[in-house]
Design an enzyme around this catalytic site. Structure first.
Site, PDB file in Angstrom:
ATOM      1  N   ARG A  96       0.846  -1.202   0.000  1.00  0.00           N
ATOM      2  CA  ARG A  96       0.000   0.000   0.000  1.00  0.00           C
ATOM      3  C   ARG A  96       0.874   1.242   0.000  1.00  0.00           C
ATOM      4  NH1 ARG A  96      -5.036  -1.713   0.852  1.00  0.00           N
ATOM      5  NH2 ARG A  96      -5.085  -3.824   1.676  1.00  0.00           N
ATOM      6  N   ILE A  97       0.264   2.343  -0.441  1.00  0.00           N
ATOM      7  CA  ILE A  97       0.970   3.623  -0.435  1.00  0.00           C
ATOM      8  C   ILE A  97       0.805   4.232   0.959  1.00  0.00           C
ATOM      9  CG2 ILE A  97       1.097   5.905  -1.513  1.00  0.00           C
ATOM     10  CD1 ILE A  97       1.599   3.579  -3.454  1.00  0.00           C
ATOM     11  N   ASN A 142      12.108   1.675   1.068  1.00  0.00           N
ATOM     12  CA  ASN A 142      11.287   0.721   0.316  1.00  0.00           C
ATOM     13  C   ASN A 142      12.173  -0.032  -0.670  1.00  0.00           C
ATOM     14  OD1 ASN A 142       8.844  -0.477  -0.709  1.00  0.00           O
ATOM     15  ND2 ASN A 142       9.000   0.875  -2.472  1.00  0.00           N
ATOM     16  N   HIS A 182      11.984  -1.903  -4.358  1.00  0.00           N
ATOM     17  CA  HIS A 182      11.116  -1.962  -5.537  1.00  0.00           C
ATOM     18  C   HIS A 182      11.784  -2.835  -6.605  1.00  0.00           C
ATOM     19  CE1 HIS A 182       8.011  -0.734  -8.286  1.00  0.00           C
ATOM     20  NE2 HIS A 182       8.948  -0.552  -9.202  1.00  0.00           N
ATOM     21  N   ASP A 188       9.099   8.910  -0.160  1.00  0.00           N
ATOM     22  CA  ASP A 188       8.559  10.267  -0.080  1.00  0.00           C
ATOM     23  C   ASP A 188       7.058  10.174  -0.363  1.00  0.00           C
ATOM     24  OD1 ASP A 188       8.240  10.025  -2.788  1.00  0.00           O
ATOM     25  OD2 ASP A 188       9.716  11.560  -3.332  1.00  0.00           O
ATOM     26  N   THR A 237       4.656   7.771  -5.418  1.00  0.00           N
ATOM     27  CA  THR A 237       4.708   6.307  -5.510  1.00  0.00           C
ATOM     28  C   THR A 237       6.047   5.899  -6.109  1.00  0.00           C
ATOM     29  OG1 THR A 237       2.323   6.238  -5.844  1.00  0.00           O
ATOM     30  CG2 THR A 237       3.548   4.271  -6.487  1.00  0.00           C
ATOM     31  N   ASP A 238       6.908   5.356  -5.273  1.00  0.00           N
ATOM     32  CA  ASP A 238       8.236   4.884  -5.693  1.00  0.00           C
ATOM     33  C   ASP A 238       9.094   6.008  -6.281  1.00  0.00           C
ATOM     34  OD1 ASP A 238       7.488   2.268  -4.930  1.00  0.00           O
ATOM     35  OD2 ASP A 238       6.565   1.900  -6.874  1.00  0.00           O
TER      36      ASP A 238
END
Ligand code: GRF
Length: 210
Positions: free
Chosen positions: A101-102, A117, A119, A151, A154-155
């Site tokens: 989730r964001i 994160n 990715h 931040d 998203t990514d």
């Protein structure tokens, strides 16, 4: 921005958010256990009561908070509960290890430069879900993985480490994801180690490592 760390060396803490299988979480458990980085994993927080990561935490004696997304009246209520849980845990660093989730901006702002994160693509290419499939569909010859600070996008946060792997002609989503995953485990533990050793500085969008 300089990194905040609490506690004396050797007593740092990591909090992990994961939604599923938890192989990246396991890599963190193994790294903490072997002394690869100087921290203990204080807690796993998950939005999914079925996550295999929960079993991994229990096997390792790590406390778990299950915030079952489906049991909240809405996203806002879930996010409020998540924020409270994260504040209560308050480790030196939060790692999103397959957290699907964001994070809302209020949470991102509450932990500036303290959430990482992993990715499974070379950002800024292929952000969001099914990054490996996006890479295959685009036809890139090289993909890989990225560890970055979180931040409000998203990514999109400052990149800490990236690692490349070649895309083979016979690759499908599963084979490509499996090869990227091997590198994910390496770069994630490496980035956490650099952070805990206070070797990372964020300068604007750039991450400077010494
Ligand atoms: C990983 O590929 C991670 O990059 C992505 O979701 C996957 C999670 O795998 N965000 P696991 O749960 O760590 O095994």
């Amino acid at each position: 921005m300089s990194m905040r760390t609490k506690g004396s060396p050797g007593q740092k803490e990591i909090g992990v958010l994961a939604s599923g299988r938890g192989s990246n979480f396991q890599a963190l458990i193994d790294a903490a256990r072997s002394g690869y980085f100087p921290a203990t994993i204080a807690r796993l927080i998950t939005d999914n009561p079925e996550a295999y990561a929960i079993k991994r935490a229990k096997d390792a004696g790590i406390p778990v908070s299950v915030l079952d997304f489906g049991s909240f009246p809405g996203k806002g209520e879930y996010e409020t509960a998540l924020g409270k849980e994260m504040e209560a845990c308050d480790p030196d660093l939060f790692v999103l290890a397959g957290y699907m989730r964001i994070l809302p901006s209020a949470i991102v702002k509450a932990f500036p430069g303290r959430i990482m994160n992993i990715h499974p693509a070379l950002l800024p290419s292929f952000p969001g879900l099914r990054a490996q499939q996006q890479a295959l569909e685009y036809g890139v010859k090289v993909s890989g993985c990225t560890v970055h600070f979180v931040d409000e996008g998203t990514d999109t946060g400052p990149i800490i480490i990236q690692r490349c792997i070649p895309v083979e002609e016979e690759d499908d989503e599963e084979t490509l994801a499996a090869r990227i995953l091997v590198e994910e485990h390496r770069v994630l533990t490496e980035a956490v180690r650099l952070f805990l050793e206070e070797r990372i500085r964020i300068v604007g969008r750039r991450v400077v490592i010494r």
